[in-house]
Design a protein around this motif. Structure first.
Motif, PDB file in Angstrom:
ATOM      1  N   TYR A 436       0.841  -1.193   0.000  1.00  0.00           N
ATOM      2  CA  TYR A 436       0.000   0.000   0.000  1.00  0.00           C
ATOM      3  C   TYR A 436       0.878   1.246   0.000  1.00  0.00           C
ATOM      4  CZ  TYR A 436      -3.514  -3.341   1.634  1.00  0.00           C
ATOM      5  OH  TYR A 436      -4.344  -4.419   1.755  1.00  0.00           O
ATOM      6  N   ARG A 437       0.342   2.297  -0.636  1.00  0.00           N
ATOM      7  CA  ARG A 437       0.942   3.619  -0.543  1.00  0.00           C
ATOM      8  C   ARG A 437       0.039   4.488   0.337  1.00  0.00           C
ATOM      9  NH1 ARG A 437       2.443   4.529  -6.956  1.00  0.00           N
ATOM     10  NH2 ARG A 437       4.316   3.196  -6.990  1.00  0.00           N
ATOM     11  N   VAL A 438       0.659   5.326   1.165  1.00  0.00           N
ATOM     12  CA  VAL A 438      -0.080   6.170   2.097  1.00  0.00           C
ATOM     13  C   VAL A 438       0.128   7.627   1.705  1.00  0.00           C
ATOM     14  CG1 VAL A 438      -0.414   6.793   4.515  1.00  0.00           C
ATOM     15  CG2 VAL A 438       0.266   4.462   3.918  1.00  0.00           C
ATOM     16  N   TYR A 439      -0.981   8.391   1.686  1.00  0.00           N
ATOM     17  CA  TYR A 439      -0.942   9.796   1.283  1.00  0.00           C
ATOM     18  C   TYR A 439      -1.512  10.658   2.402  1.00  0.00           C
ATOM     19  CZ  TYR A 439      -0.200   7.924  -3.417  1.00  0.00           C
ATOM     20  OH  TYR A 439       0.303   7.259  -4.502  1.00  0.00           O
ATOM     21  N   MET A 440      -1.012  11.924   2.470  1.00  0.00           N
ATOM     22  CA  MET A 440      -1.423  12.827   3.541  1.00  0.00           C
ATOM     23  C   MET A 440      -1.593  14.240   3.001  1.00  0.00           C
ATOM     24  SD  MET A 440       0.692  14.091   6.905  1.00  0.00           S
ATOM     25  CE  MET A 440       1.410  15.439   5.983  1.00  0.00           C
ATOM     26  N   ALA A 441      -2.525  14.981   3.606  1.00  0.00           N
ATOM     27  CA  ALA A 441      -2.694  16.406   3.314  1.00  0.00           C
ATOM     28  C   ALA A 441      -3.088  17.112   4.597  1.00  0.00           C
ATOM     29  CB  ALA A 441      -3.760  16.620   2.240  1.00  0.00           C
ATOM     30  N   ASN A 442      -2.758  18.417   4.682  1.00  0.00           N
ATOM     31  CA  ASN A 442      -3.112  19.215   5.861  1.00  0.00           C
ATOM     32  C   ASN A 442      -4.457  19.904   5.715  1.00  0.00           C
ATOM     33  OD1 ASN A 442      -0.898  18.904   7.746  1.00  0.00           O
ATOM     34  ND2 ASN A 442       0.369  19.920   6.215  1.00  0.00           N
ATOM     35  N   SER A 443      -5.036  19.812   4.523  1.00  0.00           N
ATOM     36  CA  SER A 443      -6.349  20.397   4.276  1.00  0.00           C
ATOM     37  C   SER A 443      -7.039  19.547   3.225  1.00  0.00           C
ATOM     38  CB  SER A 443      -6.209  21.844   3.790  1.00  0.00           C
ATOM     39  OG  SER A 443      -7.452  22.322   3.300  1.00  0.00           O
ATOM     40  N   LYS A 444      -8.359  19.495   3.287  1.00  0.00           N
ATOM     41  CA  LYS A 444      -9.078  18.667   2.325  1.00  0.00           C
ATOM     42  C   LYS A 444      -8.960  19.206   0.905  1.00  0.00           C
ATOM     43  CE  LYS A 444     -13.471  20.979   3.385  1.00  0.00           C
ATOM     44  NZ  LYS A 444     -14.854  20.754   3.846  1.00  0.00           N
ATOM     45  N   ASN A 445      -8.553  20.467   0.789  1.00  0.00           N
ATOM     46  CA  ASN A 445      -8.381  21.069  -0.532  1.00  0.00           C
ATOM     47  C   ASN A 445      -6.931  21.061  -0.994  1.00  0.00           C
ATOM     48  OD1 ASN A 445     -11.166  21.723  -0.690  1.00  0.00           O
ATOM     49  ND2 ASN A 445     -10.807  23.558   0.563  1.00  0.00           N
ATOM     50  N   ASP A 446      -5.999  20.646  -0.114  1.00  0.00           N
ATOM     51  CA  ASP A 446      -4.589  20.587  -0.492  1.00  0.00           C
ATOM     52  C   ASP A 446      -4.325  19.385  -1.379  1.00  0.00           C
ATOM     53  OD1 ASP A 446      -4.110  22.824   0.945  1.00  0.00           O
ATOM     54  OD2 ASP A 446      -3.074  21.823   2.616  1.00  0.00           O
ATOM     55  N   GLU A 447      -3.193  19.432  -2.075  1.00  0.00           N
ATOM     56  CA  GLU A 447      -2.750  18.271  -2.857  1.00  0.00           C
ATOM     57  C   GLU A 447      -2.145  17.243  -1.895  1.00  0.00           C
ATOM     58  OE1 GLU A 447       0.364  17.149  -6.473  1.00  0.00           O
ATOM     59  OE2 GLU A 447      -0.093  19.245  -6.005  1.00  0.00           O
ATOM     60  N   TYR A 448      -2.512  15.969  -2.068  1.00  0.00           N
ATOM     61  CA  TYR A 448      -2.023  14.916  -1.180  1.00  0.00           C
ATOM     62  C   TYR A 448      -0.586  14.552  -1.528  1.00  0.00           C
ATOM     63  CZ  TYR A 448      -6.501  14.040   1.074  1.00  0.00           C
ATOM     64  OH  TYR A 448      -7.633  14.155   1.825  1.00  0.00           O
ATOM     65  N   THR A 449       0.196  14.280  -0.483  1.00  0.00           N
ATOM     66  CA  THR A 449       1.601  13.912  -0.647  1.00  0.00           C
ATOM     67  C   THR A 449       1.799  12.469  -0.214  1.00  0.00           C
ATOM     68  OG1 THR A 449       2.293  16.177  -0.172  1.00  0.00           O
ATOM     69  CG2 THR A 449       3.971  14.456   0.039  1.00  0.00           C
ATOM     70  N   GLN A 450       2.529  11.680  -1.014  1.00  0.00           N
ATOM     71  CA  GLN A 450       2.834  10.295  -0.632  1.00  0.00           C
ATOM     72  C   GLN A 450       3.897  10.305   0.458  1.00  0.00           C
ATOM     73  OE1 GLN A 450       3.741   7.533  -3.830  1.00  0.00           O
ATOM     74  NE2 GLN A 450       4.969   6.261  -2.472  1.00  0.00           N
ATOM     75  N   ILE A 451       3.635   9.618   1.561  1.00  0.00           N
ATOM     76  CA  ILE A 451       4.573   9.629   2.696  1.00  0.00           C
ATOM     77  C   ILE A 451       5.248   8.275   2.898  1.00  0.00           C
ATOM     78  CG2 ILE A 451       3.364  11.476   3.878  1.00  0.00           C
ATOM     79  CD1 ILE A 451       2.054   9.407   5.680  1.00  0.00           C
ATOM     80  N   THR A 452       4.991   7.323   2.011  1.00  0.00           N
ATOM     81  CA  THR A 452       5.675   6.022   2.079  1.00  0.00           C
ATOM     82  C   THR A 452       6.705   5.943   0.964  1.00  0.00           C
ATOM     83  OG1 THR A 452       3.817   5.138   0.809  1.00  0.00           O
ATOM     84  CG2 THR A 452       3.814   4.733   3.175  1.00  0.00           C
ATOM     85  N   GLN A 453       7.934   5.576   1.318  1.00  0.00           N
ATOM     86  CA  GLN A 453       8.987   5.466   0.316  1.00  0.00           C
ATOM     87  C   GLN A 453       8.839   4.202  -0.519  1.00  0.00           C
ATOM     88  OE1 GLN A 453      12.716   5.790   2.395  1.00  0.00           O
ATOM     89  NE2 GLN A 453      12.450   7.968   2.816  1.00  0.00           N
ATOM     90  N   SER A 454       8.318   3.135   0.083  1.00  0.00           N
ATOM     91  CA  SER A 454       8.099   1.873  -0.620  1.00  0.00           C
ATOM     92  C   SER A 454       6.761   1.313  -0.154  1.00  0.00           C
ATOM     93  CB  SER A 454       9.232   0.886  -0.327  1.00  0.00           C
ATOM     94  OG  SER A 454       9.351   0.657   1.067  1.00  0.00           O
ATOM     95  N   PRO A 455       6.155   0.404  -0.937  1.00  0.00           N
ATOM     96  CA  PRO A 455       4.847  -0.128  -0.554  1.00  0.00           C
ATOM     97  C   PRO A 455       4.877  -0.782   0.828  1.00  0.00           C
ATOM     98  CG  PRO A 455       5.317  -0.666  -2.833  1.00  0.00           C
ATOM     99  CD  PRO A 455       6.578  -0.085  -2.272  1.00  0.00           C
ATOM    100  N   VAL A 456       3.837  -0.502   1.622  1.00  0.00           N
ATOM    101  CA  VAL A 456       3.702  -1.078   2.957  1.00  0.00           C
ATOM    102  C   VAL A 456       3.049  -2.449   2.819  1.00  0.00           C
ATOM    103  CG1 VAL A 456       2.664  -0.803   5.238  1.00  0.00           C
ATOM    104  CG2 VAL A 456       3.486   1.206   3.979  1.00  0.00           C
ATOM    105  N   ALA A 457       3.751  -3.501   3.252  1.00  0.00           N
ATOM    106  CA  ALA A 457       3.243  -4.853   3.075  1.00  0.00           C
ATOM    107  C   ALA A 457       2.125  -5.183   4.058  1.00  0.00           C
ATOM    108  CB  ALA A 457       4.384  -5.863   3.221  1.00  0.00           C
ATOM    109  N   ASP A 458       2.159  -4.583   5.235  1.00  0.00           N
ATOM    110  CA  ASP A 458       1.166  -4.906   6.266  1.00  0.00           C
ATOM    111  C   ASP A 458      -0.031  -3.970   6.148  1.00  0.00           C
ATOM    112  OD1 ASP A 458       0.049  -6.163   8.403  1.00  0.00           O
ATOM    113  OD2 ASP A 458       1.656  -5.721   9.815  1.00  0.00           O
ATOM    114  N   SER A 459      -1.029  -4.174   7.010  1.00  0.00           N
ATOM    115  CA  SER A 459      -2.212  -3.319   7.015  1.00  0.00           C
ATOM    116  C   SER A 459      -2.158  -2.332   8.170  1.00  0.00           C
ATOM    117  CB  SER A 459      -3.477  -4.169   7.115  1.00  0.00           C
ATOM    118  OG  SER A 459      -3.453  -4.967   8.289  1.00  0.00           O
ATOM    119  N   ILE A 460      -0.970  -1.907   8.497  1.00  0.00           N
ATOM    120  CA  ILE A 460      -0.761  -0.913   9.551  1.00  0.00           C
ATOM    121  C   ILE A 460       0.429  -0.063   9.157  1.00  0.00           C
ATOM    122  CG2 ILE A 460       0.679  -2.502  10.902  1.00  0.00           C
ATOM    123  CD1 ILE A 460      -0.396  -1.130  13.425  1.00  0.00           C
ATOM    124  N   PHE A 461       0.362   1.221   9.464  1.00  0.00           N
ATOM    125  CA  PHE A 461       1.459   2.124   9.133  1.00  0.00           C
ATOM    126  C   PHE A 461       1.593   3.137  10.258  1.00  0.00           C
ATOM    127  CE2 PHE A 461       3.070   6.083   7.139  1.00  0.00           C
ATOM    128  CZ  PHE A 461       4.298   5.614   6.709  1.00  0.00           C
TER     129      PHE A 461
END
Length: 691
Positions: A436-461
């Motif tokens: 999985y790739r995880v994305y984050m933004a500080n506002s619902k209108n901001d552009e989301y940024t990927q915060i994972t360098q490589s795919p997360v194999a588990d279902s927790i981050f």
């Protein structure tokens, strides 16, 4: 004395098992009880003690404690050695040194000017080079005494008591004659019953693991370590008709790290041939030089072990429905195996299941797998005669795939007080899921940024965010990828409330009024849209403790009326703003108020202000004639700002000069009178001056 030349000793360095690690010099004693004698063996516990005891000797004492089943009221003491027992003089060692190799080493250990053994064994040379000379002499001397009863006698470490009687019980004491001023040595002692004869036990837990022209022998040493100092190992290759010793000298293990099981003793024997039956047995040798009974025999044959593993050379996808697998294995190793098995897993570190349906012939080098998964990690294992398996490296084969994973579900987020964030979600069920790739933004209108360098194999981050910001919320979403990098649609967005650690600014009083029954307060709202409520505090001027007297919600009007007051007492008020994260602002600047006594005092009516531009000042003046005045209070404001208390003027004055001015500014002034009883007049009418 000549340097000893000695070869062929299997193990040369072992402190006896009955000597434990000691923090203080002492003597340890063991015994051997026969029908007509009790033999004592003893040893010093450290090199310094041994060296001094060689010089001063040992004394052996017997104490008779009981006779014919009755304890003696007065134990009988007998000194068995007329003079201290010491090593025999050097000139008496010549005969035993020639006839017994352990005698030669023992003499060298005690009397040699230098202690160096010319050996073929590299390990032995390394061992001696590492040890200090005294420690080496001590260790070799005790080893030789263990291997030869005659050598132990020559060293003054053994004594036989032949005056024993059935039914008597003895306490033997062996103590050194080393003066206490040189070294304090604890006495050694042992309790013996004359009619309990020593019976040598059979070695236990004797086993053999056969390998490629090798046999690893093992047996339990803990149970008999105080009895046997070494072991004799014998092997038969003629079906048990004759046995020959595989070690020229009794065997002692000097490698306690050979195995993780410290209770066992191990010996590795090389076999001349594989596929030939060999029979082994062992017997122990005591510290008194006696040989115990044989163990049970163990039988087995050496088995040729492959020195190579299979290697998969190709895995071809056929019509996206099957996999044609090929591998190689050295021809010169095929006689060591029965054949091959094929295993498959959907993850490289997953559970591998057999797909070959049993062993494939050793001359086969290909296989058609007709029921592949989307992702296939394949392994070939060679099977030897003992059913041992030797596996290839995993080989990945994937079918063509353009189908993305389904949208991830159940995304949740939590945060602690340090800003640590944990994201959890339901794991996708696709077999070819990469992560999985995880994305984050500080506002619902901001552009989301990927915060994972490589795919997360588990279902927790796990991640973290700064708390020192005015941004309240963080927005997260995730995407699933498969091994072909097909991407799912984004998950639903989860909104995480940031832990608020920033306290509101303190409120400011904007206005107040006092009557003869209550105090009326007004204040400006604290900065920040997360303020939830205001707490109103009060204290008497002479008291340091603030008391909460009310609470106003932030969505209400910022006013409060306090009527639970006493006339003539000065009160102080303050306000604290509290946000929805329970952060509290500092207290506001206190406001002073005193109830006016019945009868309102007249305010100042002729308050005047004149500009003096020459002297750059504004002159204030007023008239007021009343008794019991405490002070005059001048209030000032710049422009449209709120009037605030500016100066307190002594009661004798009726004028004040203000020089705290700026050009082109408008100033507003008002004045009130404060009385000695704590009451005060209303503010006068404002005067406005442009400077």
């Amino acid at each position: 004395m000549k340097r000893i030349k000695y070869t062929g000793l299997l193990i040369l360095f072992m402190i006896p098992a009955f000597i434990k690690a000691q923090s203080k010099s002492s003597i340890k004693v063991i015994t051997r009880t026969l029908k007509d004698e009790i033999t004592l063996r003893w040893a010093a516990t450290d090199p310094v003690c041994w060296e001094n005891c060689n010089k001063y000797g040992f004394t052996v004492e017997k104490i008779i404690l009981a006779r014919n089943g009755k304890i003696l009221e007065k134990p009988e003491r007998i000194i068995l050695t007329e003079s201290p027992v010491k090593p025999k003089p050097l000139n008496e060692w010549e005969t035993i040194a020639k006839s017994d190799k352990f005698g030669a080493i023992g003499a060298q250990a005690i009397y040699g000017k230098t202690f160096q053994l010319n050996q073929k064994s590299t390990d032995m040379i390394q061992m001696i080079n590492k040890a200090k000379e005294t420690e080496s002499r001590f260790s070799f001397a005790l080893f030789c005494a263990d291997q030869s009863s005659e050598v132990a006698k020559m060293m003054g470490l053994q004594y036989a008591d032949k005056n024993i009687k059935v039914g008597e019980k003895y306490l033997y004491k062996v103590y050194s004659q080393v003066p206490a001023t040189i070294l304090k040595v604890d006495t050694g002692f042992v309790f013996v019953e004359a009619d309990k004869l020593t019976v040598l036990p059979t070695p236990v837990s004797f086993k053999t693991e056969f390998g490629d022209k090798s046999a690893m022998l093992s047996w339990n040493k803990i149970y008999q370590q105080d009895i046997y100092s070494s072991y004799i190992i014998e092997r038969s290759d003629d079906d048990g008709k004759t046995f020959k010793s595989v070690n020229d000298n009794p065997f002692i293990s000097t490698n306690p790290d050979l195995t993780s099981n410290p209770e066992m003793m191990y010996y590795l024997d090389s076999l001349p041939l594989n596929d030939k039956k060999y029979i082994y047995r062992i017997k122990g040798k005591t510290y008194f030089g006696e040989i115990g009974p044989y163990s049970e025999t163990v039988t087995g044959m050496g088995i040729a072990i492959p020195t190579a593993i299979p290697a998969i050379i190709s895995g071809t996808v056929v019509n996206n429905k099957s996999i044609h697998l090929k591998w190689r294995f050295p021809e010169n190793q095929k006689h060591k195996i029965k054949g091959f098995k094929i295993y498959k897993a959907e993850k490289v570190n997953g559970t591998y299941k057999e797909i070959s349906g049993g062993i494939i012939g050793k001359d086969v080098n290909e296989f058609l797998f007709t029921k592949p998964s989307q992702v296939n990690y394949l392994v070939i294992r060679a099977i030897d005669a003992k059913a041992q398996e030797y596996a290839s490296m995993p080989y990945l084969v994937q079918l063509d795939d353009n189908t993305p994973p389904v949208k991830p579900q159940g995304l949740k987020a939590t945060m602690d007080s340090t800003g640590a964030v944990i994201l959890k979600w339901k794991k996708n069920s696709e077999a070819d899921l990469l992560g999985y790739r995880v994305y984050m933004a500080n506002s619902k209108n901001d552009e989301y940024t990927q915060i994972t360098q490589s795919p997360v194999a588990d279902s927790i981050f796990k991640t973290s965010v700064t708390l020192n910001t005015l941004s309240k919320n963080i927005y997260y979403k995730i995407m699933a990828l498969d091994n072909h990098f097909n991407r799912s649609s984004f998950s639903d967005i989860v909104i995480l409330r940031r832990i608020d650690t920033i306290a509101p600014a303190p409120p400011v009083f904007s206005n107040y009024s006092i009557s003869d029954t209550s105090v009326y307060l007004e204040w400006t709202s604290a900065f920040g849209d997360d303020v939830e409520k205001y707490s109103i505090l009060r204290r008497e001027a002479e008291n340091t403790k603030w008391i909460k007297i009310g609470e106003i919600k932030a969505n209400q009007e910022n006013v409060f009326s306090d009527s639970k007051l006493k006339s003539g007492i000065e009160y102080q008020y303050s306000i604290i703003a509290i946000d929805d994260s329970k952060n509290q602002s500092p207290m506001s600047q206190p406001l002073k108020a005193t109830l006016v006594k019945k009868g309102i005092k007249p305010s100042v009516e002729n308050f005047r202000a004149e500009v003096d531009r020459v002297n750059k000042q504004i002159n204030l003046s007023w008239d007021y004639q009343q008794d019991n005045i405490s002070e005059f209070q001048i209030y000032k404001a710049e422009g449209e700002n709120l009037l605030r208390l500016y100066k307190s003027i002594e009661v004798s004055n009726r004028k004040y000069t203000d020089k705290d001015l700026l050009i082109n500014k408008k100033y507003r002034y008002s004045i009130r009178v404060r009385y000695k009883d704590g009451s005060s007049t209303p503010l006068s009418k404002e005067v406005v001056v442009s400077y």
